[in-house]
Design a protein around this motif. Structure first.
Motif, mmCIF file in Angstrom:
data_model
loop_
_atom_site.group_PDB
_atom_site.id
_atom_site.type_symbol
_atom_site.label_atom_id
_atom_site.label_comp_id
_atom_site.label_asym_id
_atom_site.label_seq_id
_atom_site.Cartn_x
_atom_site.Cartn_y
_atom_site.Cartn_z
ATOM 1 N N ILE A 112 46.294 33.731 33.346
ATOM 2 C CA ILE A 112 44.717 34.271 34.122
ATOM 3 C C ILE A 112 44.844 35.324 34.883
ATOM 4 N N ALA A 113 46.403 35.553 35.293
ATOM 5 C CA ALA A 113 46.713 36.797 36.157
ATOM 6 C C ALA A 113 46.591 37.995 35.371
ATOM 7 N N THR A 114 47.277 37.939 34.183
ATOM 8 C CA THR A 114 47.065 39.154 33.222
ATOM 9 C C THR A 114 45.763 39.558 32.749
ATOM 10 N N ALA A 115 44.714 38.560 32.564
ATOM 11 C CA ALA A 115 43.410 38.810 32.208
ATOM 12 C C ALA A 115 42.696 39.346 33.332
ATOM 13 N N ALA A 116 43.081 39.010 34.439
ATOM 14 C CA ALA A 116 42.128 39.550 35.585
ATOM 15 C C ALA A 116 42.460 40.734 35.862
ATOM 16 N N ARG A 117 43.802 40.992 35.842
ATOM 17 C CA ARG A 117 44.137 42.435 36.240
ATOM 18 C C ARG A 117 43.760 43.410 34.994
ATOM 19 N N ALA A 118 43.803 42.869 33.795
ATOM 20 C CA ALA A 118 43.042 43.855 32.867
ATOM 21 C C ALA A 118 41.546 44.059 33.148
ATOM 22 N N LEU A 119 41.230 43.543 33.749
ATOM 23 C CA LEU A 119 39.385 43.744 34.128
ATOM 24 C C LEU A 119 39.379 45.070 34.762
ATOM 25 N N PRO A 120 38.393 46.087 34.466
ATOM 26 C CA PRO A 120 38.301 47.103 35.008
ATOM 27 C C PRO A 120 37.055 46.853 36.208
ATOM 28 N N THR A 121 37.754 47.149 37.446
ATOM 29 C CA THR A 121 36.855 46.953 38.568
ATOM 30 C C THR A 121 35.540 47.617 38.508
ATOM 31 N N LEU A 122 35.540 48.727 38.287
ATOM 32 C CA LEU A 122 34.301 49.594 38.412
ATOM 33 C C LEU A 122 33.362 49.023 37.139
ATOM 34 N N GLY A 123 33.739 49.032 36.125
ATOM 35 C CA GLY A 123 32.865 48.475 35.095
ATOM 36 C C GLY A 123 32.634 47.294 35.285
ATOM 37 N N LEU A 124 33.369 45.983 35.687
ATOM 38 C CA LEU A 124 32.796 44.855 36.174
ATOM 39 C C LEU A 124 31.846 44.870 37.178
ATOM 40 N N LEU A 147 40.152 41.106 41.849
ATOM 41 C CA LEU A 147 41.187 41.847 41.823
ATOM 42 C C LEU A 147 42.132 41.155 42.718
ATOM 43 N N ALA A 148 41.620 40.357 43.738
ATOM 44 C CA ALA A 148 42.650 39.825 44.741
ATOM 45 C C ALA A 148 43.171 38.368 44.278
ATOM 46 N N VAL A 149 42.610 37.844 43.494
ATOM 47 C CA VAL A 149 43.102 36.334 43.336
ATOM 48 C C VAL A 149 44.504 36.488 42.387
ATOM 49 N N PRO A 150 44.813 37.340 41.711
ATOM 50 C CA PRO A 150 46.020 37.486 40.762
ATOM 51 C C PRO A 150 47.227 37.331 41.718
ATOM 52 N N PRO A 151 47.512 38.440 42.657
ATOM 53 C CA PRO A 151 48.701 38.406 43.404
ATOM 54 C C PRO A 151 48.942 37.274 44.110
ATOM 55 N N ILE A 152 47.505 36.750 44.837
ATOM 56 C CA ILE A 152 47.779 35.725 45.698
ATOM 57 C C ILE A 152 48.146 34.447 44.965
ATOM 58 N N LEU A 153 47.547 34.131 43.848
ATOM 59 C CA LEU A 153 47.998 32.735 43.065
ATOM 60 C C LEU A 153 49.323 32.926 42.323
ATOM 61 N N VAL A 154 49.842 34.123 41.974
ATOM 62 C CA VAL A 154 50.926 34.124 41.331
ATOM 63 C C VAL A 154 51.980 34.114 42.098
ATOM 64 N N THR A 155 51.951 34.905 43.199
ATOM 65 C CA THR A 155 53.099 34.958 44.260
ATOM 66 C C THR A 155 53.161 33.588 44.973
ATOM 67 N N THR A 156 52.012 32.911 45.354
ATOM 68 C CA THR A 156 52.284 31.560 45.920
ATOM 69 C C THR A 156 52.959 30.426 44.914
ATOM 70 N N TYR A 157 52.492 30.535 43.718
ATOM 71 C CA TYR A 157 53.232 29.786 42.751
ATOM 72 C C TYR A 157 54.748 29.795 42.735
ATOM 73 N N GLU A 158 55.213 31.384 42.559
ATOM 74 C CA GLU A 158 56.563 31.529 42.373
ATOM 75 C C GLU A 158 57.289 31.303 43.723
ATOM 76 N N ALA A 159 56.415 31.560 44.792
ATOM 77 C CA ALA A 159 57.160 31.285 46.338
ATOM 78 C C ALA A 159 57.419 29.717 46.182
ATOM 79 N N VAL A 160 56.613 28.770 46.057
ATOM 80 C CA VAL A 160 56.846 27.531 46.018
ATOM 81 C C VAL A 160 57.889 26.975 45.265
ATOM 82 N N ARG A 161 57.628 27.476 43.852
ATOM 83 C CA ARG A 161 58.620 26.946 42.588
ATOM 84 C C ARG A 161 59.873 27.254 42.848
ATOM 85 N N THR A 162 60.070 28.387 43.545
ATOM 86 C CA THR A 162 61.790 28.859 43.798
ATOM 87 C C THR A 162 62.107 28.733 45.108
#
Length: 223
Positions: free
Chosen positions: A65-77, A99-114
Protein backbone atom coordinates in the motif's frame (compact mmCIF):
# COMPACT_ATOMS: atom_id res chain seq x y z
CA UNK A 1 17.82 40.86 -8.71
CA UNK A 2 18.94 38.41 -6.03
CA UNK A 3 16.69 36.08 -4.06
CA UNK A 4 17.41 38.04 -0.89
CA UNK A 5 16.26 41.25 -2.59
CA UNK A 6 13.01 39.60 -3.68
CA UNK A 7 12.43 38.20 -0.19
CA UNK A 8 13.13 41.53 1.47
CA UNK A 9 10.85 43.38 -0.95
CA UNK A 10 8.04 40.87 -0.41
CA UNK A 11 8.08 40.90 3.38
CA UNK A 12 8.67 44.64 3.72
CA UNK A 13 5.66 45.52 1.55
CA UNK A 14 2.82 46.37 3.95
CA UNK A 15 0.23 45.43 1.33
CA UNK A 16 1.23 41.79 1.73
CA UNK A 17 0.20 41.77 5.41
CA UNK A 18 -3.42 42.87 5.11
CA UNK A 19 -6.62 41.80 3.42
CA UNK A 20 -7.82 38.66 1.70
CA UNK A 21 -4.51 38.17 -0.13
CA UNK A 22 -2.39 39.04 2.91
CA UNK A 23 0.12 36.68 4.47
CA UNK A 24 -1.91 35.97 7.66
CA UNK A 25 -5.00 34.98 5.67
CA UNK A 26 -3.09 32.85 3.15
CA UNK A 27 -1.13 31.20 5.96
CA UNK A 28 -4.36 30.34 7.79
CA UNK A 29 -5.78 28.78 4.61
CA UNK A 30 -2.58 26.80 4.05
CA UNK A 31 -2.60 25.47 7.61
CA UNK A 32 -6.30 24.58 7.37
CA UNK A 33 -5.78 22.48 4.24
CA UNK A 34 -2.62 20.88 5.65
CA UNK A 35 -4.00 19.96 9.06
CA UNK A 36 -7.28 18.69 7.62
CA UNK A 37 -5.36 16.31 5.34
CA UNK A 38 -3.04 15.29 8.18
CA UNK A 39 -5.98 14.65 10.51
CA UNK A 40 -7.61 12.35 7.96
CA UNK A 41 -4.30 10.59 7.26
CA UNK A 42 -3.64 10.10 10.98
CA UNK A 43 -7.14 8.72 11.49
CA UNK A 44 -6.35 6.12 8.80
CA UNK A 45 -2.68 5.41 9.39
CA UNK A 46 -2.34 5.37 13.17
CA UNK A 47 -5.03 2.76 14.01
CA UNK A 48 -3.97 0.48 11.15
CA UNK A 49 -0.31 0.81 12.09
CA UNK A 50 -0.98 0.15 15.78
CA UNK A 51 -3.13 -2.92 15.12
CA UNK A 52 -0.87 -4.51 12.50
CA UNK A 53 2.26 -3.70 14.50
CA UNK A 54 0.79 -5.22 17.65
CA UNK A 55 -0.38 -8.39 15.93
CA UNK A 56 2.65 -8.64 13.63
CA UNK A 57 0.39 -9.36 10.69
CA UNK A 58 -0.17 -7.45 7.46
CA UNK A 59 3.38 -6.13 7.03
CA UNK A 60 3.59 -7.17 3.37
CA UNK A 61 0.21 -5.59 2.62
CA UNK A 62 1.30 -2.35 4.31
CA UNK A 63 4.49 -2.24 2.28
CA UNK A 64 2.49 -2.74 -0.91
CA UNK A 65 0.00 0.00 0.00
CA UNK A 66 2.77 2.41 0.94
CA UNK A 67 4.70 1.75 -2.27
CA UNK A 68 1.57 2.24 -4.39
CA UNK A 69 0.61 5.46 -2.59
CA UNK A 70 4.11 6.92 -2.87
CA UNK A 71 4.14 6.17 -6.59
CA UNK A 72 1.06 8.32 -7.20
CA UNK A 73 1.92 11.66 -8.85
CA UNK A 74 0.41 14.26 -6.52
CA UNK A 75 -0.28 16.92 -9.13
CA UNK A 76 -1.61 14.39 -11.64
CA UNK A 77 -3.94 12.93 -9.02
CA UNK A 78 -5.10 16.43 -8.11
CA UNK A 79 -6.03 17.18 -11.72
CA UNK A 80 -7.90 13.88 -12.08
CA UNK A 81 -9.85 14.48 -8.86
CA UNK A 82 -10.63 18.05 -9.92
CA UNK A 83 -12.01 16.86 -13.26
CA UNK A 84 -14.01 14.11 -11.54
CA UNK A 85 -15.28 15.96 -8.45
CA UNK A 86 -15.21 19.61 -9.52
CA UNK A 87 -14.27 22.68 -7.49
CA UNK A 88 -13.83 22.29 -3.73
CA UNK A 89 -11.47 21.05 -1.06
CA UNK A 90 -12.12 17.34 -1.66
CA UNK A 91 -10.01 17.10 -4.85
CA UNK A 92 -7.13 18.64 -2.87
CA UNK A 93 -7.58 16.46 0.20
CA UNK A 94 -7.36 13.16 -1.69
CA UNK A 95 -3.79 13.58 -3.04
CA UNK A 96 -2.58 15.17 0.21
CA UNK A 97 -4.01 12.31 2.29
CA UNK A 98 -2.49 9.79 -0.13
CA UNK A 99 0.85 11.55 0.40
CA UNK A 100 0.58 11.56 4.21
CA UNK A 101 -0.76 8.07 4.96
CA UNK A 102 2.31 5.97 3.96
CA UNK A 103 4.88 7.52 6.35
CA UNK A 104 2.40 7.51 9.24
CA UNK A 105 1.16 3.98 8.58
CA UNK A 106 4.51 2.29 7.91
CA UNK A 107 6.39 4.07 10.69
CA UNK A 108 3.68 3.28 13.25
CA UNK A 109 3.70 -0.37 12.21
CA UNK A 110 7.47 -0.64 12.48
CA UNK A 111 7.59 1.30 15.77
CA UNK A 112 5.14 -1.03 17.50
CA UNK A 113 6.46 -4.20 15.87
CA UNK A 114 10.04 -3.52 16.95
CA UNK A 115 9.24 -2.34 20.49
CA UNK A 116 11.55 -3.84 23.12
CA UNK A 117 10.11 -7.34 23.78
CA UNK A 118 11.33 -7.54 27.41
CA UNK A 119 8.80 -5.03 28.86
CA UNK A 120 6.09 -6.47 26.61
CA UNK A 121 6.73 -10.01 27.87
CA UNK A 122 6.82 -8.75 31.45
CA UNK A 123 3.47 -6.99 31.01
CA UNK A 124 1.90 -10.14 29.58
CA UNK A 125 3.38 -12.15 32.45
CA UNK A 126 1.65 -9.78 34.89
CA UNK A 127 -1.67 -10.63 33.26
CA UNK A 128 -2.19 -7.51 31.14
CA UNK A 129 -4.51 -7.98 28.18
CA UNK A 130 -3.63 -7.21 24.54
CA UNK A 131 -5.20 -3.73 24.57
CA UNK A 132 -3.47 -2.78 27.82
CA UNK A 133 -0.14 -4.07 26.51
CA UNK A 134 -0.55 -2.05 23.32
CA UNK A 135 -1.51 1.26 24.91
CA UNK A 136 0.39 1.08 28.20
CA UNK A 137 3.63 -0.62 27.11
CA UNK A 138 4.17 -0.76 23.34
CA UNK A 139 2.77 2.65 22.44
CA UNK A 140 4.86 4.65 24.96
CA UNK A 141 8.02 2.90 23.74
CA UNK A 142 7.07 3.37 20.09
CA UNK A 143 5.99 6.99 20.46
CA UNK A 144 9.28 8.66 19.37
CA UNK A 145 9.36 6.70 16.11
CA UNK A 146 5.63 7.24 15.54
CA UNK A 147 6.12 10.99 15.98
CA UNK A 148 8.96 10.91 13.46
CA UNK A 149 6.57 9.41 10.90
CA UNK A 150 3.92 12.04 11.64
CA UNK A 151 6.59 14.74 11.41
CA UNK A 152 7.73 13.44 8.03
CA UNK A 153 4.14 13.41 6.77
CA UNK A 154 3.55 16.93 8.12
CA UNK A 155 6.59 18.38 6.36
CA UNK A 156 5.62 16.69 3.09
CA UNK A 157 2.03 17.90 3.28
CA UNK A 158 2.90 21.46 4.34
CA UNK A 159 5.36 21.66 1.45
CA UNK A 160 2.88 20.22 -1.08
CA UNK A 161 -0.33 22.01 -0.05
CA UNK A 162 0.67 24.78 -2.45
CA UNK A 163 -1.03 22.67 -5.15
CA UNK A 164 -4.39 23.84 -3.77
CA UNK A 165 -3.86 27.10 -5.62
CA UNK A 166 -3.57 25.15 -8.88
CA UNK A 167 -7.31 24.44 -8.71
CA UNK A 168 -8.27 27.97 -7.67
CA UNK A 169 -8.19 27.51 -3.89
CA UNK A 170 -6.15 29.62 -1.47
CA UNK A 171 -3.10 29.01 0.68
CA UNK A 172 0.48 30.12 0.25
CA UNK A 173 0.61 28.48 -3.16
CA UNK A 174 -1.57 31.35 -4.35
CA UNK A 175 1.50 33.60 -4.32
CA UNK A 176 3.48 31.15 -6.48
CA UNK A 177 0.82 30.50 -9.12
CA UNK A 178 -0.44 34.09 -9.27
CA UNK A 179 3.12 35.40 -9.33
CA UNK A 180 4.08 33.12 -12.22
CA UNK A 181 0.98 34.15 -14.15
CA UNK A 182 1.74 37.85 -13.56
CA UNK A 183 5.50 37.37 -13.97
CA UNK A 184 5.88 38.95 -10.55
CA UNK A 185 8.87 37.05 -9.21
CA UNK A 186 8.88 38.96 -5.93
CA UNK A 187 5.60 37.26 -5.04
CA UNK A 188 6.80 33.88 -6.31
CA UNK A 189 9.96 33.96 -4.22
CA UNK A 190 8.10 35.31 -1.19
CA UNK A 191 5.52 32.53 -1.35
CA UNK A 192 8.19 29.87 -1.75
CA UNK A 193 10.11 31.31 1.21
CA UNK A 194 6.98 31.24 3.37
CA UNK A 195 6.36 27.57 2.57
CA UNK A 196 10.00 26.69 3.33
CA UNK A 197 9.87 28.60 6.63
CA UNK A 198 6.63 26.87 7.57
CA UNK A 199 8.16 23.44 6.90
CA UNK A 200 11.17 24.31 9.06
CA UNK A 201 8.83 25.59 11.80
CA UNK A 202 7.08 22.21 11.81
CA UNK A 203 10.40 20.55 12.69
CA UNK A 204 10.67 22.82 15.72
CA UNK A 205 7.06 22.14 16.71
CA UNK A 206 7.59 18.39 16.66
CA UNK A 207 10.79 18.73 18.67
CA UNK A 208 8.78 20.47 21.39
CA UNK A 209 5.93 17.94 21.14
CA UNK A 210 8.37 15.06 21.60
CA UNK A 211 9.87 16.73 24.65
CA UNK A 212 6.39 17.08 26.14
CA UNK A 213 4.79 13.71 25.39
CA UNK A 214 7.66 11.20 25.29
CA UNK A 215 8.72 9.75 28.63
CA UNK A 216 12.22 10.89 29.71
CA UNK A 217 13.11 7.24 30.26
CA UNK A 218 12.21 6.38 26.67
CA UNK A 219 14.23 9.35 25.38
CA UNK A 220 17.28 8.22 27.37
CA UNK A 221 16.85 4.66 26.13
CA UNK A 222 17.05 5.83 22.50
CA UNK A 223 20.46 7.47 23.04
Amino acid sequence: MSLLHYINAFFSDGAHWHGYDGIPHRLAEHLQYSFTALGIAAAIGLPLGLITGHTGRGGNALALIATAARALPTLGLLVLMFIWLGIGETPVMIPLVALAVPPILVTTYEAVRTADPAPVDAARGMGMGPIAVLFQVELPMALPLILSGVRSATIQVVSTTAIAAYVSLGGLGRYIFDGLYQRNYEIVVGGAALIALLAVAMIGVFYLVERLVVSPGVRLRRR
